[in-house]
Design a protein around this motif. Structure first.
Motif, PDB file in Angstrom:
ATOM      1  N   LEU A   7       1.532   9.773  -9.798  1.00 27.14           N
ATOM      2  CA  LEU A   7       0.715   9.092  -8.959  1.00 27.14           C
ATOM      3  C   LEU A   7       0.138   7.645  -9.377  1.00 27.14           C
ATOM      4  CD1 LEU A   7      -1.357  12.261  -7.861  1.00 27.14           C
ATOM      5  CD2 LEU A   7       0.684  11.165  -6.617  1.00 27.14           C
ATOM      6  N   ALA A   8       0.609   7.299 -10.482  1.00 28.92           N
ATOM      7  CA  ALA A   8      -0.040   5.993 -11.041  1.00 28.92           C
ATOM      8  C   ALA A   8       0.116   4.750  -9.977  1.00 28.92           C
ATOM      9  CB  ALA A   8       0.522   5.588 -12.235  1.00 28.92           C
ATOM     10  N   ASP A   9       1.059   4.855  -9.255  1.00 23.73           N
ATOM     11  CA  ASP A   9       1.196   3.528  -8.533  1.00 23.73           C
ATOM     12  C   ASP A   9       0.689   3.807  -7.069  1.00 23.73           C
ATOM     13  OD1 ASP A   9       2.267   2.394 -10.480  1.00 23.73           O
ATOM     14  OD2 ASP A   9       4.577   3.001 -10.140  1.00 23.73           O
ATOM     15  N   PHE A  10       0.044   4.802  -6.500  1.00 21.70           N
ATOM     16  CA  PHE A  10      -0.457   4.796  -5.239  1.00 21.70           C
ATOM     17  C   PHE A  10      -1.662   4.439  -5.070  1.00 21.70           C
ATOM     18  CE2 PHE A  10       3.322   7.767  -5.583  1.00 21.70           C
ATOM     19  CZ  PHE A  10       3.867   7.715  -4.385  1.00 21.70           C
ATOM     20  N   ASP A  11      -1.987   4.034  -3.621  1.00 28.31           N
ATOM     21  CA  ASP A  11      -3.354   3.570  -3.524  1.00 28.31           C
ATOM     22  C   ASP A  11      -4.277   4.693  -2.408  1.00 28.31           C
ATOM     23  OD1 ASP A  11      -2.856   0.381  -4.137  1.00 28.31           O
ATOM     24  OD2 ASP A  11      -1.244   1.462  -2.893  1.00 28.31           O
ATOM     25  N   ILE A  12      -3.451   5.521  -1.902  1.00 27.57           N
ATOM     26  CA  ILE A  12      -4.142   6.610  -1.262  1.00 27.57           C
ATOM     27  C   ILE A  12      -3.739   7.865  -1.511  1.00 27.57           C
ATOM     28  CG2 ILE A  12      -4.399   7.459   1.182  1.00 27.57           C
ATOM     29  CD1 ILE A  12      -4.250   4.523   2.110  1.00 27.57           C
ATOM     30  N   LEU A  13      -4.290   9.004  -1.467  1.00 28.51           N
ATOM     31  CA  LEU A  13      -4.016  10.324  -1.510  1.00 28.51           C
ATOM     32  C   LEU A  13      -4.520  11.228  -0.639  1.00 28.51           C
ATOM     33  CD1 LEU A  13      -4.838  11.147  -5.489  1.00 28.51           C
ATOM     34  CD2 LEU A  13      -2.797   9.872  -4.779  1.00 28.51           C
ATOM     35  N   CYS A  14      -3.451  11.926  -0.044  1.00 31.15           N
ATOM     36  CA  CYS A  14      -3.782  12.706   0.979  1.00 31.15           C
ATOM     37  C   CYS A  14      -3.476  14.144   0.587  1.00 31.15           C
ATOM     38  CB  CYS A  14      -3.026  12.532   2.379  1.00 31.15           C
ATOM     39  SG  CYS A  14      -3.126  13.480   3.595  1.00 31.15           S
ATOM     40  N   THR A  15      -4.293  15.182   0.435  1.00 37.46           N
ATOM     41  CA  THR A  15      -4.553  16.561   0.035  1.00 37.46           C
ATOM     42  C   THR A  15      -4.232  17.430   1.053  1.00 37.46           C
ATOM     43  OG1 THR A  15      -6.636  17.250   0.206  1.00 37.46           O
ATOM     44  CG2 THR A  15      -6.067  16.024  -1.819  1.00 37.46           C
ATOM     45  N   LEU A  16      -3.623  18.599   0.834  1.00 37.37           N
ATOM     46  CA  LEU A  16      -3.546  19.851   1.733  1.00 37.37           C
ATOM     47  C   LEU A  16      -4.658  20.596   1.298  1.00 37.37           C
ATOM     48  CD1 LEU A  16      -2.578  20.946   4.212  1.00 37.37           C
ATOM     49  CD2 LEU A  16      -0.713  21.847   3.008  1.00 37.37           C
ATOM     50  N   ARG A  17      -5.671  20.552   1.903  1.00 33.90           N
ATOM     51  CA  ARG A  17      -6.861  21.558   1.919  1.00 33.90           C
ATOM     52  C   ARG A  17      -7.265  21.209   0.143  1.00 33.90           C
ATOM     53  NH1 ARG A  17      -7.898  25.570   5.572  1.00 33.90           N
ATOM     54  NH2 ARG A  17      -9.531  26.370   4.033  1.00 33.90           N
ATOM     55  N   GLU A  18      -7.254  22.328  -0.370  1.00 37.99           N
ATOM     56  CA  GLU A  18      -7.790  22.315  -1.953  1.00 37.99           C
ATOM     57  C   GLU A  18      -6.361  22.726  -2.813  1.00 37.99           C
ATOM     58  OE1 GLU A  18     -11.422  24.921  -1.503  1.00 37.99           O
ATOM     59  OE2 GLU A  18     -10.366  24.414   0.517  1.00 37.99           O
ATOM     60  N   ARG A  19      -5.224  22.302  -2.395  1.00 35.47           N
ATOM     61  CA  ARG A  19      -4.236  22.820  -3.211  1.00 35.47           C
ATOM     62  C   ARG A  19      -4.038  22.195  -4.674  1.00 35.47           C
ATOM     63  NH1 ARG A  19       1.139  23.554   0.544  1.00 35.47           N
ATOM     64  NH2 ARG A  19       0.690  25.516   1.545  1.00 35.47           N
ATOM     65  N   MET A  20      -4.723  20.845  -4.532  1.00 34.49           N
ATOM     66  CA  MET A  20      -4.614  20.279  -5.946  1.00 34.49           C
ATOM     67  C   MET A  20      -5.919  19.810  -6.209  1.00 34.49           C
ATOM     68  SD  MET A  20      -2.283  16.737  -7.058  1.00 34.49           S
ATOM     69  CE  MET A  20      -2.560  15.906  -8.412  1.00 34.49           C
TER      70      MET A  20
ATOM     71  N   MET B  44       0.868  -1.274   0.064  1.00 35.57           N
ATOM     72  CA  MET B  44      -0.195   0.008  -0.065  1.00 35.57           C
ATOM     73  C   MET B  44       0.863   1.371  -0.163  1.00 35.57           C
ATOM     74  SD  MET B  44      -3.418   0.752   0.160  1.00 35.57           S
ATOM     75  CE  MET B  44      -3.994  -0.762   0.881  1.00 35.57           C
ATOM     76  N   ARG B  45       0.707   2.306  -1.044  1.00 36.46           N
ATOM     77  CA  ARG B  45       1.445   3.512  -0.916  1.00 36.46           C
ATOM     78  C   ARG B  45       0.494   4.707  -0.941  1.00 36.46           C
ATOM     79  NH1 ARG B  45       4.858   4.326  -5.978  1.00 36.46           N
ATOM     80  NH2 ARG B  45       6.440   5.018  -4.425  1.00 36.46           N
ATOM     81  N   ILE B  46       0.915   5.385  -0.150  1.00 40.32           N
ATOM     82  CA  ILE B  46       0.177   6.789   0.396  1.00 40.32           C
ATOM     83  C   ILE B  46       0.962   8.057  -0.256  1.00 40.32           C
ATOM     84  CG2 ILE B  46      -0.630   8.184   1.976  1.00 40.32           C
ATOM     85  CD1 ILE B  46      -0.664   5.667   3.805  1.00 40.32           C
ATOM     86  N   ALA B  47       0.376   8.906  -0.898  1.00 43.74           N
ATOM     87  CA  ALA B  47       0.839  10.266  -1.635  1.00 43.74           C
ATOM     88  C   ALA B  47       0.378  11.295  -0.555  1.00 43.74           C
ATOM     89  CB  ALA B  47       0.901  10.127  -2.938  1.00 43.74           C
ATOM     90  N   VAL B  48       1.181  11.956   0.066  1.00 46.13           N
ATOM     91  CA  VAL B  48       0.749  13.252   0.801  1.00 46.13           C
ATOM     92  C   VAL B  48       1.232  14.095  -0.186  1.00 46.13           C
ATOM     93  CG1 VAL B  48       1.285  14.659   2.685  1.00 46.13           C
ATOM     94  CG2 VAL B  48       1.376  12.231   2.881  1.00 46.13           C
ATOM     95  N   LEU B  49       0.209  14.992  -0.780  1.00 51.19           N
ATOM     96  CA  LEU B  49       0.498  16.114  -1.685  1.00 51.19           C
ATOM     97  C   LEU B  49       0.519  17.447  -1.264  1.00 51.19           C
ATOM     98  CD1 LEU B  49      -2.550  14.635  -3.953  1.00 51.19           C
ATOM     99  CD2 LEU B  49       0.109  14.058  -4.363  1.00 51.19           C
ATOM    100  N   ASP B  50       1.570  18.035  -2.191  1.00 57.67           N
ATOM    101  CA  ASP B  50       1.555  19.494  -1.907  1.00 57.67           C
ATOM    102  C   ASP B  50       1.930  19.989  -0.659  1.00 57.67           C
ATOM    103  OD1 ASP B  50       0.645  20.371  -4.787  1.00 57.67           O
ATOM    104  OD2 ASP B  50      -1.158  19.683  -4.033  1.00 57.67           O
ATOM    105  N   ASP B  51       2.836  19.209  -0.001  1.00 55.71           N
ATOM    106  CA  ASP B  51       3.328  19.710   1.423  1.00 55.71           C
ATOM    107  C   ASP B  51       4.863  20.280   1.193  1.00 55.71           C
ATOM    108  OD1 ASP B  51       3.877  19.614   3.968  1.00 55.71           O
ATOM    109  OD2 ASP B  51       4.144  17.498   4.239  1.00 55.71           O
ATOM    110  N   TYR B  52       4.703  21.477   0.768  1.00 52.45           N
ATOM    111  CA  TYR B  52       5.835  22.102   0.199  1.00 52.45           C
ATOM    112  C   TYR B  52       6.762  22.432   1.225  1.00 52.45           C
ATOM    113  CZ  TYR B  52       2.097  23.884  -3.044  1.00 52.45           C
ATOM    114  OH  TYR B  52       1.278  24.172  -4.030  1.00 52.45           O
ATOM    115  N   LEU B  53       6.511  22.346   2.446  1.00 48.09           N
ATOM    116  CA  LEU B  53       7.463  22.538   3.338  1.00 48.09           C
ATOM    117  C   LEU B  53       7.964  21.214   4.300  1.00 48.09           C
ATOM    118  CD1 LEU B  53       6.425  26.087   5.274  1.00 48.09           C
ATOM    119  CD2 LEU B  53       8.232  25.440   3.332  1.00 48.09           C
ATOM    120  N   ARG B  54       7.220  20.299   3.722  1.00 47.63           N
ATOM    121  CA  ARG B  54       7.224  18.859   4.356  1.00 47.63           C
ATOM    122  C   ARG B  54       7.001  18.898   6.002  1.00 47.63           C
ATOM    123  NH1 ARG B  54       9.754  15.583   0.546  1.00 47.63           N
ATOM    124  NH2 ARG B  54       9.928  13.889   2.111  1.00 47.63           N
TER     125      ARG B  54
END
Length: 323
Positions: A45-58, A1-11
Protein backbone atom coordinates in the motif's frame (compact mmCIF):
# COMPACT_ATOMS: atom_id res chain seq x y z
CA UNK A 1 -4.15 9.66 -7.16
CA UNK A 2 -4.36 5.93 -6.35
CA UNK A 3 -7.17 4.24 -4.42
CA UNK A 4 -6.90 0.82 -2.77
CA UNK A 5 -10.17 -1.04 -2.20
CA UNK A 6 -9.18 -3.52 0.50
CA UNK A 7 -10.28 -7.06 1.32
CA UNK A 8 -12.86 -7.27 -1.47
CA UNK A 9 -12.49 -11.05 -1.72
CA UNK A 10 -15.23 -11.51 -4.35
CA UNK A 11 -14.49 -8.24 -6.14
CA UNK A 12 -18.07 -7.12 -5.57
CA UNK A 13 -17.27 -3.46 -4.93
CA UNK A 14 -17.12 -2.68 -8.62
CA UNK A 15 -20.33 -4.64 -9.33
CA UNK A 16 -22.69 -3.16 -6.74
CA UNK A 17 -21.77 0.54 -7.13
CA UNK A 18 -20.88 2.86 -10.00
CA UNK A 19 -17.25 3.93 -9.60
CA UNK A 20 -16.97 5.50 -13.07
CA UNK A 21 -16.88 9.08 -11.76
CA UNK A 22 -13.92 8.19 -9.56
CA UNK A 23 -12.18 6.06 -12.18
CA UNK A 24 -12.04 9.18 -14.39
CA UNK A 25 -10.04 10.98 -11.69
CA UNK A 26 -7.97 8.27 -10.02
CA UNK A 27 -6.63 4.75 -10.40
CA UNK A 28 -8.67 2.13 -8.49
CA UNK A 29 -6.99 -1.11 -7.42
CA UNK A 30 -9.03 -3.89 -5.82
CA UNK A 31 -7.29 -6.22 -3.37
CA UNK A 32 -9.12 -9.55 -3.40
CA UNK A 33 -7.16 -11.30 -0.67
CA UNK A 34 -6.04 -10.39 2.86
CA UNK A 35 -2.72 -8.60 3.04
CA UNK A 36 -1.86 -10.50 6.21
CA UNK A 37 1.07 -9.02 8.07
CA UNK A 38 1.74 -5.33 8.66
CA UNK A 39 4.95 -5.67 6.66
CA UNK A 40 3.12 -7.07 3.64
CA UNK A 41 0.42 -4.41 3.92
CA UNK A 42 3.01 -1.63 4.14
CA UNK A 43 4.78 -2.87 1.02
CA UNK A 44 1.57 -3.34 -0.95
CA UNK A 45 0.00 0.00 0.00
CA UNK A 46 3.02 2.32 0.00
CA UNK A 47 2.02 3.98 -3.28
CA UNK A 48 -1.65 4.62 -2.45
CA UNK A 49 -3.28 7.90 -1.45
CA UNK A 50 -6.68 6.54 -0.37
CA UNK A 51 -7.65 3.33 1.44
CA UNK A 52 -11.22 2.04 1.30
CA UNK A 53 -11.94 -0.75 3.78
CA UNK A 54 -14.74 -3.31 3.86
CA UNK A 55 -16.09 -2.98 7.37
CA UNK A 56 -13.42 -4.04 9.87
CA UNK A 57 -11.72 -6.73 7.84
CA UNK A 58 -8.31 -5.06 7.94
CA UNK A 59 -6.78 -3.20 10.90
CA UNK A 60 -4.93 0.01 10.03
CA UNK A 61 -2.59 0.63 12.92
CA UNK A 62 -0.37 3.53 13.90
CA UNK A 63 2.60 1.52 12.67
CA UNK A 64 1.04 0.90 9.27
CA UNK A 65 -0.05 4.52 8.89
CA UNK A 66 3.52 5.58 9.62
CA UNK A 67 4.76 3.41 6.75
CA UNK A 68 2.43 4.84 4.09
CA UNK A 69 4.01 8.12 2.97
CA UNK A 70 1.36 8.97 0.34
CA UNK A 71 -1.70 8.21 2.46
CA UNK A 72 -4.18 11.10 2.64
CA UNK A 73 -7.59 9.55 3.33
CA UNK A 74 -9.12 6.42 4.90
CA UNK A 75 -12.73 5.54 4.13
CA UNK A 76 -14.35 2.90 6.34
CA UNK A 77 -17.50 1.23 5.02
CA UNK A 78 -19.90 0.88 7.94
CA UNK A 79 -20.37 2.66 11.23
CA UNK A 80 -17.59 1.23 13.38
CA UNK A 81 -13.93 2.17 12.92
CA UNK A 82 -12.38 0.45 15.94
CA UNK A 83 -9.69 -1.19 13.80
CA UNK A 84 -8.45 2.17 12.49
CA UNK A 85 -6.05 4.27 14.56
CA UNK A 86 -7.92 7.48 13.83
CA UNK A 87 -5.75 9.48 16.24
CA UNK A 88 -2.55 8.45 14.48
CA UNK A 89 -4.16 9.39 11.17
CA UNK A 90 -5.16 12.81 12.54
CA UNK A 91 -1.59 13.48 13.64
CA UNK A 92 -0.56 13.03 10.01
CA UNK A 93 -3.45 15.15 8.72
CA UNK A 94 -5.14 12.09 7.26
CA UNK A 95 -8.95 12.27 7.35
CA UNK A 96 -10.90 9.16 8.38
CA UNK A 97 -14.55 8.86 7.35
CA UNK A 98 -17.21 6.21 7.86
CA UNK A 99 -20.37 5.55 5.87
CA UNK A 100 -23.96 5.95 7.00
CA UNK A 101 -25.85 3.37 9.01
CA UNK A 102 -28.64 1.63 7.12
CA UNK A 103 -31.53 -0.25 8.71
CA UNK A 104 -31.05 -3.20 6.39
CA UNK A 105 -27.78 -4.03 8.16
CA UNK A 106 -29.42 -5.19 11.37
CA UNK A 107 -32.10 -6.99 9.39
CA UNK A 108 -29.48 -8.95 7.45
CA UNK A 109 -27.71 -10.06 10.62
CA UNK A 110 -30.96 -10.97 12.39
CA UNK A 111 -31.98 -13.10 9.43
CA UNK A 112 -28.67 -14.96 9.57
CA UNK A 113 -29.10 -15.55 13.32
CA UNK A 114 -32.39 -17.33 12.69
CA UNK A 115 -30.86 -19.30 9.84
CA UNK A 116 -28.07 -20.45 12.14
CA UNK A 117 -30.42 -21.20 15.02
CA UNK A 118 -32.69 -23.32 12.84
CA UNK A 119 -29.64 -25.03 11.34
CA UNK A 120 -28.58 -26.08 14.83
CA UNK A 121 -32.05 -27.00 16.02
CA UNK A 122 -32.90 -29.16 13.02
CA UNK A 123 -29.40 -30.46 12.09
CA UNK A 124 -29.84 -28.98 8.61
CA UNK A 125 -26.18 -28.72 7.45
CA UNK A 126 -25.28 -32.24 8.64
CA UNK A 127 -28.41 -33.88 7.24
CA UNK A 128 -27.85 -32.10 3.93
CA UNK A 129 -24.27 -33.40 3.70
CA UNK A 130 -25.33 -36.96 4.56
CA UNK A 131 -28.27 -36.94 2.15
CA UNK A 132 -25.81 -36.26 -0.67
CA UNK A 133 -24.07 -39.54 0.23
CA UNK A 134 -27.25 -41.60 0.13
CA UNK A 135 -27.91 -41.45 3.88
CA UNK A 136 -31.30 -40.91 5.56
CA UNK A 137 -32.05 -39.34 9.00
CA UNK A 138 -29.35 -39.36 11.67
CA UNK A 139 -30.59 -37.21 14.54
CA UNK A 140 -33.74 -35.84 16.13
CA UNK A 141 -34.28 -32.10 15.93
CA UNK A 142 -35.22 -29.59 18.61
CA UNK A 143 -38.40 -27.50 18.51
CA UNK A 144 -37.95 -23.78 19.17
CA UNK A 145 -41.43 -23.25 20.61
CA UNK A 146 -41.36 -23.25 24.39
CA UNK A 147 -37.56 -23.10 24.60
CA UNK A 148 -35.73 -20.33 26.42
CA UNK A 149 -33.84 -17.89 24.21
CA UNK A 150 -31.06 -16.01 25.99
CA UNK A 151 -29.95 -12.77 24.34
CA UNK A 152 -26.57 -11.42 25.43
CA UNK A 153 -26.97 -7.72 24.58
CA UNK A 154 -30.37 -6.16 23.95
CA UNK A 155 -29.55 -3.24 21.65
CA UNK A 156 -31.24 -2.67 18.32
CA UNK A 157 -30.20 -6.02 16.89
CA UNK A 158 -30.92 -7.89 20.11
CA UNK A 159 -34.42 -6.43 20.13
CA UNK A 160 -34.99 -7.71 16.59
CA UNK A 161 -34.03 -11.17 17.81
CA UNK A 162 -36.35 -10.79 20.79
CA UNK A 163 -39.28 -10.09 18.46
CA UNK A 164 -38.40 -13.15 16.42
CA UNK A 165 -38.24 -15.23 19.58
CA UNK A 166 -41.76 -14.14 20.47
CA UNK A 167 -42.91 -15.11 16.98
CA UNK A 168 -41.50 -18.62 17.46
CA UNK A 169 -43.15 -18.88 20.88
CA UNK A 170 -39.91 -18.85 22.85
CA UNK A 171 -39.34 -17.59 26.38
CA UNK A 172 -37.06 -14.61 25.72
CA UNK A 173 -34.61 -13.48 28.41
CA UNK A 174 -31.68 -11.08 28.23
CA UNK A 175 -28.64 -9.83 30.11
CA UNK A 176 -25.80 -7.41 29.47
CA UNK A 177 -23.55 -5.27 31.62
CA UNK A 178 -25.74 -2.17 31.32
CA UNK A 179 -29.16 -3.77 30.97
CA UNK A 180 -31.89 -3.13 33.54
CA UNK A 181 -35.20 -4.97 34.05
CA UNK A 182 -37.05 -1.94 32.71
CA UNK A 183 -34.93 -1.74 29.54
CA UNK A 184 -35.25 -5.47 29.02
CA UNK A 185 -39.03 -5.33 29.22
CA UNK A 186 -39.13 -2.40 26.79
CA UNK A 187 -36.92 -4.41 24.41
CA UNK A 188 -39.20 -7.45 24.43
CA UNK A 189 -37.36 -9.64 26.92
CA UNK A 190 -37.28 -10.55 30.58
CA UNK A 191 -34.18 -9.52 32.52
CA UNK A 192 -32.18 -12.31 34.18
CA UNK A 193 -28.78 -12.47 35.81
CA UNK A 194 -25.69 -13.37 33.81
CA UNK A 195 -25.52 -16.74 35.55
CA UNK A 196 -29.17 -17.52 34.87
CA UNK A 197 -28.87 -16.58 31.21
CA UNK A 198 -26.11 -19.13 30.67
CA UNK A 199 -27.43 -21.81 33.01
CA UNK A 200 -31.08 -21.79 31.97
CA UNK A 201 -31.19 -20.85 28.27
CA UNK A 202 -31.66 -23.43 25.53
CA UNK A 203 -30.27 -21.07 22.89
CA UNK A 204 -27.87 -18.18 23.58
CA UNK A 205 -27.16 -15.57 20.92
CA UNK A 206 -24.53 -12.83 21.32
CA UNK A 207 -25.28 -9.22 20.39
CA UNK A 208 -22.95 -7.03 22.47
CA UNK A 209 -20.44 -4.71 20.83
CA UNK A 210 -16.83 -5.83 20.87
CA UNK A 211 -14.64 -3.75 23.18
CA UNK A 212 -11.93 -4.26 25.74
CA UNK A 213 -14.67 -4.87 28.31
CA UNK A 214 -16.40 -7.57 26.28
CA UNK A 215 -13.30 -9.42 25.04
CA UNK A 216 -13.55 -12.92 26.49
CA UNK A 217 -16.95 -12.13 27.99
CA UNK A 218 -18.00 -15.70 27.20
CA UNK A 219 -15.26 -17.85 28.66
CA UNK A 220 -14.81 -21.26 30.26
CA UNK A 221 -16.88 -20.36 33.39
CA UNK A 222 -19.85 -19.21 31.31
CA UNK A 223 -19.64 -22.19 28.95
CA UNK A 224 -19.52 -24.53 31.96
CA UNK A 225 -22.84 -23.11 33.15
CA UNK A 226 -24.63 -24.04 29.93
CA UNK A 227 -26.89 -27.08 29.73
CA UNK A 228 -25.65 -30.11 27.75
CA UNK A 229 -28.65 -29.58 25.44
CA UNK A 230 -27.97 -25.87 24.87
CA UNK A 231 -26.69 -24.12 21.74
CA UNK A 232 -24.54 -20.98 21.35
CA UNK A 233 -24.72 -18.57 18.39
CA UNK A 234 -22.22 -15.78 17.70
CA UNK A 235 -22.68 -13.27 14.89
CA UNK A 236 -21.19 -10.33 16.84
CA UNK A 237 -17.38 -10.52 17.00
CA UNK A 238 -15.04 -13.46 17.50
CA UNK A 239 -13.04 -12.17 20.49
CA UNK A 240 -16.20 -11.94 22.64
CA UNK A 241 -15.86 -15.73 23.06
CA UNK A 242 -12.76 -17.42 24.43
CA UNK A 243 -12.19 -19.52 21.32
CA UNK A 244 -9.93 -22.09 22.98
CA UNK A 245 -12.48 -22.64 25.74
CA UNK A 246 -15.24 -23.04 23.16
CA UNK A 247 -13.26 -25.61 21.16
CA UNK A 248 -12.63 -27.59 24.36
CA UNK A 249 -16.31 -27.39 25.30
CA UNK A 250 -17.44 -28.59 21.87
CA UNK A 251 -14.89 -31.41 21.81
CA UNK A 252 -16.12 -32.59 25.21
CA UNK A 253 -19.73 -32.23 23.97
CA UNK A 254 -20.53 -30.33 27.14
CA UNK A 255 -23.04 -28.32 25.08
CA UNK A 256 -25.11 -29.51 22.14
CA UNK A 257 -23.42 -27.26 19.60
CA UNK A 258 -22.55 -23.79 18.36
CA UNK A 259 -23.04 -21.71 15.24
CA UNK A 260 -20.36 -19.14 14.46
CA UNK A 261 -20.13 -16.42 11.85
CA UNK A 262 -17.17 -14.56 13.39
CA UNK A 263 -13.74 -15.59 14.66
CA UNK A 264 -10.69 -14.30 16.50
CA UNK A 265 -8.73 -14.26 13.25
CA UNK A 266 -10.40 -13.91 9.86
CA UNK A 267 -10.36 -15.56 7.43
CA UNK A 268 -10.42 -18.67 9.63
CA UNK A 269 -7.23 -20.69 9.19
CA UNK A 270 -7.59 -23.77 7.01
CA UNK A 271 -6.31 -26.00 9.83
CA UNK A 272 -8.32 -24.37 12.63
CA UNK A 273 -9.77 -27.00 15.00
CA UNK A 274 -13.27 -25.59 14.62
CA UNK A 275 -13.31 -26.86 11.02
CA UNK A 276 -13.00 -30.47 12.18
CA UNK A 277 -15.86 -30.48 14.70
CA UNK A 278 -19.22 -31.98 13.72
CA UNK A 279 -21.25 -30.09 16.35
CA UNK A 280 -20.57 -26.60 15.04
CA UNK A 281 -22.09 -24.72 12.09
CA UNK A 282 -19.61 -22.33 10.47
CA UNK A 283 -20.26 -19.41 8.12
CA UNK A 284 -17.60 -16.96 6.80
CA UNK A 285 -18.75 -13.65 8.38
CA UNK A 286 -21.92 -13.42 6.29
CA UNK A 287 -23.96 -11.32 8.72
CA UNK A 288 -23.81 -8.06 6.79
CA UNK A 289 -22.72 -9.62 3.50
CA UNK A 290 -25.78 -9.19 1.29
CA UNK A 291 -26.07 -7.41 -2.04
CA UNK A 292 -28.45 -4.90 -0.43
CA UNK A 293 -25.95 -3.91 2.25
CA UNK A 294 -22.93 -3.89 -0.03
CA UNK A 295 -24.78 -1.55 -2.40
CA UNK A 296 -25.25 0.82 0.52
CA UNK A 297 -21.65 0.56 1.76
CA UNK A 298 -19.92 0.94 -1.59
CA UNK A 299 -22.45 3.44 -2.92
CA UNK A 300 -21.69 5.64 0.08
CA UNK A 301 -17.97 4.97 -0.36
CA UNK A 302 -18.14 6.44 -3.87
CA UNK A 303 -19.89 9.57 -2.56
CA UNK A 304 -17.36 9.99 0.26
CA UNK A 305 -14.33 9.54 -1.98
CA UNK A 306 -15.77 11.99 -4.51
CA UNK A 307 -16.24 14.53 -1.71
CA UNK A 308 -12.64 14.03 -0.60
CA UNK A 309 -11.33 14.46 -4.14
CA UNK A 310 -13.32 17.70 -4.29
CA UNK A 311 -11.52 18.89 -1.14
CA UNK A 312 -14.62 18.64 1.06
CA UNK A 313 -14.49 15.32 2.95
CA UNK A 314 -17.74 14.23 4.60
CA UNK A 315 -18.59 12.17 7.71
CA UNK A 316 -15.10 12.69 9.12
CA UNK A 317 -14.64 10.97 12.49
CA UNK A 318 -11.18 12.22 13.50
CA UNK A 319 -11.49 15.97 13.06
CA UNK A 320 -9.41 16.32 9.87
CA UNK A 321 -11.52 18.39 7.49
CA UNK A 322 -9.04 19.21 4.76
CA UNK A 323 -6.77 17.20 2.59
Amino acid sequence: MRIAVLDDYLRVSQQVADWSSIAARAEIVVFDEPLGTQERAAAALADFDILCTLRERMPISRMLIGQLPRLKYILVTGKRFDQIDAEAAAERGIAVSNTRVDGRGGGAVAELVWGLMLSLARNIPREDRLMRHGEWQHAMGTTLKGKRLGILGLGGLGQQIARGGAFFGMDVVAWSQNLTPEKAEAGGARYVSREALFAESDFITIHVAWSERTTGLVGAPELALMKPSAFLINTARGPIIDEQALVATLRARSIAGAALDVYWQEPLAADHPLRSLDNVVLTPHLGYFTRDMLQVYYGDAVLAIEAFLDGKPIDVVNGVKRR
